[in-house]
Design a protein around this motif. Structure first.
Motif, PDB file in Angstrom:
ATOM      1  N   VAL A   1       0.840  -1.201   0.000  1.00 45.26           N
ATOM      2  CA  VAL A   1       0.000   0.000   0.000  1.00 45.26           C
ATOM      3  C   VAL A   1       0.874   1.249   0.000  1.00 45.26           C
ATOM      4  O   VAL A   1       1.854   1.343   0.735  1.00 45.26           O
ATOM      5  CB  VAL A   1      -0.915   0.022   1.240  1.00 45.26           C
ATOM      6  CG1 VAL A   1      -1.626   1.370   1.376  1.00 45.26           C
ATOM      7  CG2 VAL A   1      -1.944  -1.100   1.155  1.00 45.26           C
TER       8      VAL A   1
ATOM      9  N   ASP B   1      -8.816   8.399  -7.906  1.00 47.76           N
ATOM     10  CA  ASP B   1      -9.426   7.083  -7.727  1.00 47.76           C
ATOM     11  C   ASP B   1      -8.416   6.095  -7.142  1.00 47.76           C
ATOM     12  O   ASP B   1      -7.211   6.322  -7.172  1.00 47.76           O
ATOM     13  CB  ASP B   1      -9.986   6.549  -9.055  1.00 47.76           C
ATOM     14  CG  ASP B   1      -8.917   6.420 -10.130  1.00 47.76           C
ATOM     15  OD1 ASP B   1      -7.753   6.794  -9.879  1.00 47.76           O
ATOM     16  OD2 ASP B   1      -9.247   5.951 -11.228  1.00 47.76           O
ATOM     17  N   ARG B   2      -8.920   5.026  -6.572  1.00 49.41           N
ATOM     18  CA  ARG B   2      -8.041   3.957  -6.100  1.00 49.41           C
ATOM     19  C   ARG B   2      -7.369   3.339  -7.327  1.00 49.41           C
ATOM     20  O   ARG B   2      -8.050   2.960  -8.279  1.00 49.41           O
ATOM     21  CB  ARG B   2      -8.845   2.887  -5.371  1.00 49.41           C
ATOM     22  CG  ARG B   2      -9.624   3.395  -4.176  1.00 49.41           C
ATOM     23  CD  ARG B   2     -10.705   2.415  -3.782  1.00 49.41           C
ATOM     24  NE  ARG B   2     -11.419   2.862  -2.595  1.00 49.41           N
ATOM     25  CZ  ARG B   2     -12.571   2.348  -2.178  1.00 49.41           C
ATOM     26  NH1 ARG B   2     -13.139   1.353  -2.863  1.00 49.41           N
ATOM     27  NH2 ARG B   2     -13.163   2.814  -1.093  1.00 49.41           N
TER      28      ARG B   2
ATOM     29  N   ARG C   1     -10.607  -5.925  -7.433  1.00 50.68           N
ATOM     30  CA  ARG C   1     -10.971  -5.801  -6.023  1.00 50.68           C
ATOM     31  C   ARG C   1      -9.770  -6.214  -5.186  1.00 50.68           C
ATOM     32  O   ARG C   1      -9.033  -7.127  -5.550  1.00 50.68           O
ATOM     33  CB  ARG C   1     -12.178  -6.682  -5.697  1.00 50.68           C
ATOM     34  CG  ARG C   1     -13.397  -6.361  -6.543  1.00 50.68           C
ATOM     35  CD  ARG C   1     -14.465  -7.433  -6.429  1.00 50.68           C
ATOM     36  NE  ARG C   1     -15.154  -7.352  -5.153  1.00 50.68           N
ATOM     37  CZ  ARG C   1     -15.332  -8.372  -4.330  1.00 50.68           C
ATOM     38  NH1 ARG C   1     -14.839  -9.561  -4.625  1.00 50.68           N
ATOM     39  NH2 ARG C   1     -15.985  -8.214  -3.193  1.00 50.68           N
TER      40      ARG C   1
ATOM     41  N   GLU D   1      -8.432  -7.229  -1.261  1.00 54.05           N
ATOM     42  CA  GLU D   1      -8.818  -7.665   0.082  1.00 54.05           C
ATOM     43  C   GLU D   1      -7.842  -7.123   1.120  1.00 54.05           C
ATOM     44  O   GLU D   1      -6.624  -7.205   0.946  1.00 54.05           O
ATOM     45  CB  GLU D   1      -8.856  -9.182   0.148  1.00 54.05           C
ATOM     46  CG  GLU D   1      -9.372  -9.724   1.484  1.00 54.05           C
ATOM     47  CD  GLU D   1      -9.453 -11.235   1.486  1.00 54.05           C
ATOM     48  OE1 GLU D   1     -10.441 -11.771   2.009  1.00 54.05           O
ATOM     49  OE2 GLU D   1      -8.530 -11.882   0.947  1.00 54.05           O
ATOM     50  N   VAL D   2      -8.401  -6.575   2.179  1.00 54.49           N
ATOM     51  CA  VAL D   2      -7.617  -5.973   3.261  1.00 54.49           C
ATOM     52  C   VAL D   2      -7.795  -6.804   4.519  1.00 54.49           C
ATOM     53  O   VAL D   2      -8.920  -7.138   4.904  1.00 54.49           O
ATOM     54  CB  VAL D   2      -8.079  -4.523   3.518  1.00 54.49           C
ATOM     55  CG1 VAL D   2      -7.323  -3.920   4.689  1.00 54.49           C
ATOM     56  CG2 VAL D   2      -7.909  -3.679   2.271  1.00 54.49           C
TER      57      VAL D   2
ATOM     58  N   LEU E   1     -11.731  -3.536  -0.952  1.00 49.98           N
ATOM     59  CA  LEU E   1     -11.746  -2.287  -1.707  1.00 49.98           C
ATOM     60  C   LEU E   1     -12.193  -2.596  -3.130  1.00 49.98           C
ATOM     61  O   LEU E   1     -11.540  -3.365  -3.845  1.00 49.98           O
ATOM     62  CB  LEU E   1     -10.357  -1.650  -1.715  1.00 49.98           C
ATOM     63  CG  LEU E   1      -9.863  -1.057  -0.398  1.00 49.98           C
ATOM     64  CD1 LEU E   1      -8.355  -0.881  -0.425  1.00 49.98           C
ATOM     65  CD2 LEU E   1     -10.540   0.283  -0.140  1.00 49.98           C
ATOM     66  N   ASP E   2     -13.305  -2.010  -3.544  1.00 53.50           N
ATOM     67  CA  ASP E   2     -13.819  -2.207  -4.897  1.00 53.50           C
ATOM     68  C   ASP E   2     -13.307  -1.107  -5.826  1.00 53.50           C
ATOM     69  O   ASP E   2     -12.856  -0.048  -5.390  1.00 53.50           O
ATOM     70  CB  ASP E   2     -15.342  -2.200  -4.902  1.00 53.50           C
ATOM     71  CG  ASP E   2     -15.939  -3.415  -4.221  1.00 53.50           C
ATOM     72  OD1 ASP E   2     -15.514  -4.534  -4.550  1.00 53.50           O
ATOM     73  OD2 ASP E   2     -16.817  -3.245  -3.361  1.00 53.50           O
TER      74      ASP E   2
ATOM     75  N   VAL F   1     -10.763  -0.731  -8.015  1.00 54.63           N
ATOM     76  CA  VAL F   1      -9.354  -0.336  -8.065  1.00 54.63           C
ATOM     77  C   VAL F   1      -8.878  -0.417  -9.518  1.00 54.63           C
ATOM     78  O   VAL F   1      -8.874  -1.489 -10.121  1.00 54.63           O
ATOM     79  CB  VAL F   1      -8.484  -1.231  -7.170  1.00 54.63           C
ATOM     80  CG1 VAL F   1      -7.023  -0.817  -7.261  1.00 54.63           C
ATOM     81  CG2 VAL F   1      -8.971  -1.171  -5.722  1.00 54.63           C
TER      82      VAL F   1
ATOM     83  N   LEU G   1      -3.739   4.707  -2.393  1.00 52.31           N
ATOM     84  CA  LEU G   1      -4.984   5.063  -1.719  1.00 52.31           C
ATOM     85  C   LEU G   1      -4.825   6.423  -1.087  1.00 52.31           C
ATOM     86  O   LEU G   1      -3.729   6.787  -0.640  1.00 52.31           O
ATOM     87  CB  LEU G   1      -5.326   4.041  -0.626  1.00 52.31           C
ATOM     88  CG  LEU G   1      -5.464   2.576  -1.040  1.00 52.31           C
ATOM     89  CD1 LEU G   1      -5.680   1.714   0.202  1.00 52.31           C
ATOM     90  CD2 LEU G   1      -6.617   2.394  -2.017  1.00 52.31           C
TER      91      LEU G   1
ATOM     92  N   ASP H   1      -9.332   6.523   2.569  1.00 54.92           N
ATOM     93  CA  ASP H   1      -9.394   5.063   2.418  1.00 54.92           C
ATOM     94  C   ASP H   1      -8.449   4.374   3.394  1.00 54.92           C
ATOM     95  O   ASP H   1      -8.800   3.371   4.020  1.00 54.92           O
ATOM     96  CB  ASP H   1      -9.029   4.664   0.988  1.00 54.92           C
ATOM     97  CG  ASP H   1     -10.213   4.713   0.043  1.00 54.92           C
ATOM     98  OD1 ASP H   1     -11.358   4.693   0.524  1.00 54.92           O
ATOM     99  OD2 ASP H   1      -9.994   4.750  -1.176  1.00 54.92           O
TER     100      ASP H   1
ATOM    101  N   PHE I   1      -9.625   1.752   6.690  1.00 57.43           N
ATOM    102  CA  PHE I   1      -9.235   0.347   6.835  1.00 57.43           C
ATOM    103  C   PHE I   1      -7.997   0.179   7.724  1.00 57.43           C
ATOM    104  O   PHE I   1      -7.431  -0.910   7.796  1.00 57.43           O
ATOM    105  CB  PHE I   1      -8.968  -0.270   5.464  1.00 57.43           C
ATOM    106  CG  PHE I   1     -10.208  -0.505   4.649  1.00 57.43           C
ATOM    107  CD1 PHE I   1     -10.890  -1.704   4.730  1.00 57.43           C
ATOM    108  CD2 PHE I   1     -10.701   0.482   3.816  1.00 57.43           C
ATOM    109  CE1 PHE I   1     -12.036  -1.923   3.985  1.00 57.43           C
ATOM    110  CE2 PHE I   1     -11.840   0.275   3.064  1.00 57.43           C
ATOM    111  CZ  PHE I   1     -12.520  -0.925   3.150  1.00 57.43           C
TER     112      PHE I   1
END
Length: 215
Positions: free
Chosen positions: A32, A145-146, A167, A169-170, A178-179, A181, A195, A199, A203
């Motif tokens: 990240v 945007d992501r 997508r 997963e965290v 997170l959708d 991306v 991010l 965001d 998370f």
């Protein structure tokens, strides 16, 4: 015998590319990169805010090759408030852009759209306070945007292409998904999920933390 006319280095490169195209990373994990509020300037804004021929001063390199944080900062002024000492990122770009989180936008009273970096048409403007006074931007404020940076070879290894939407997963203290991306793949990029602070805070994500790209 069929490789007698190429060098050993070229052969190694060909084999490596072929392997990357066939394999998928078992973990599908990516680091990240938390993107704080920042400003990109074109030569036009640098001249107006700092003086003609002024060169932005690199402070430290960023995760993507050739990108760097600058020593210079500006105040971003909106209808309802001010964000002090927002850092400029280099190098210079064709168009000025101010990247904020939604929380920042509420603070200064600006309604910015969620956009890929570089798409500033039809976006709101702000005032930028610099050493030589105040400059009015007619557009350029976005919520980025992501997006997931990766090289072309890395994208092939993940089975992805530039422009795909995935997508992520965290895990950790506040797990979730997170959708939306956006994949930004190219030879100049390094693997990094960008991010904004909203965001990341939602998370409980930190710089460099690993998350998983879902199939």
């Amino acid at each position: 015998m069929i490789y007698r006319d190429i060098t050993r280095e070229q052969l190694v490169s060909l084999v490596t590319q072929a392997v990357k195209a066939q394999l998928r990373p078992q973990s599908r994990q990516v680091p990240v990169g938390v993107s704080m509020r920042h400003i990109h300037l074109s030569r036009r804004e640098v001249d107006a805010l700092f003086g003609r021929t002024y060169q932005l001063t690199p402070l430290r390199p960023l995760s993507q090759p050739g990108q760097f944080a600058c020593q210079e900062c500006l105040d971003v002024i909106g209808p309802k408030g001010v964000l002090h000492r927002v850092r400029i990122l280099g190098p210079e770009r064709p168009e000025a852009q101010v990247e904020l989180a939604q929380t920042d936008c509420r603070t200064i009273g600006v309604q910015a759209p969620v956009r890929p970096s570089g798409r500033v048409e039809g976006t709101p403007g702000v005032l930028l306070q610099g050493p030589r006074g105040v400059l009015s931007l007619s557009q350029g404020v976005i919520i980025a945007d992501r997006h997931l940076h990766m090289s072309t070879a890395q994208a092939q290894a993940f089975g992805l292409s530039d422009g795909d939407v995935v997508r992520v997963e965290v895990g950790g203290g506040k797990p979730g998904v997170l959708d939306g991306v956006l994949v930004r793949a190219g030879g100049k990029y390094e693997l990094d999920l960008h991010l904004d602070t909203d965001d990341a805070n939602a998370f409980q994500l930190k710089q460099g933390q690993l998350v998983t790209v879902l199939e």
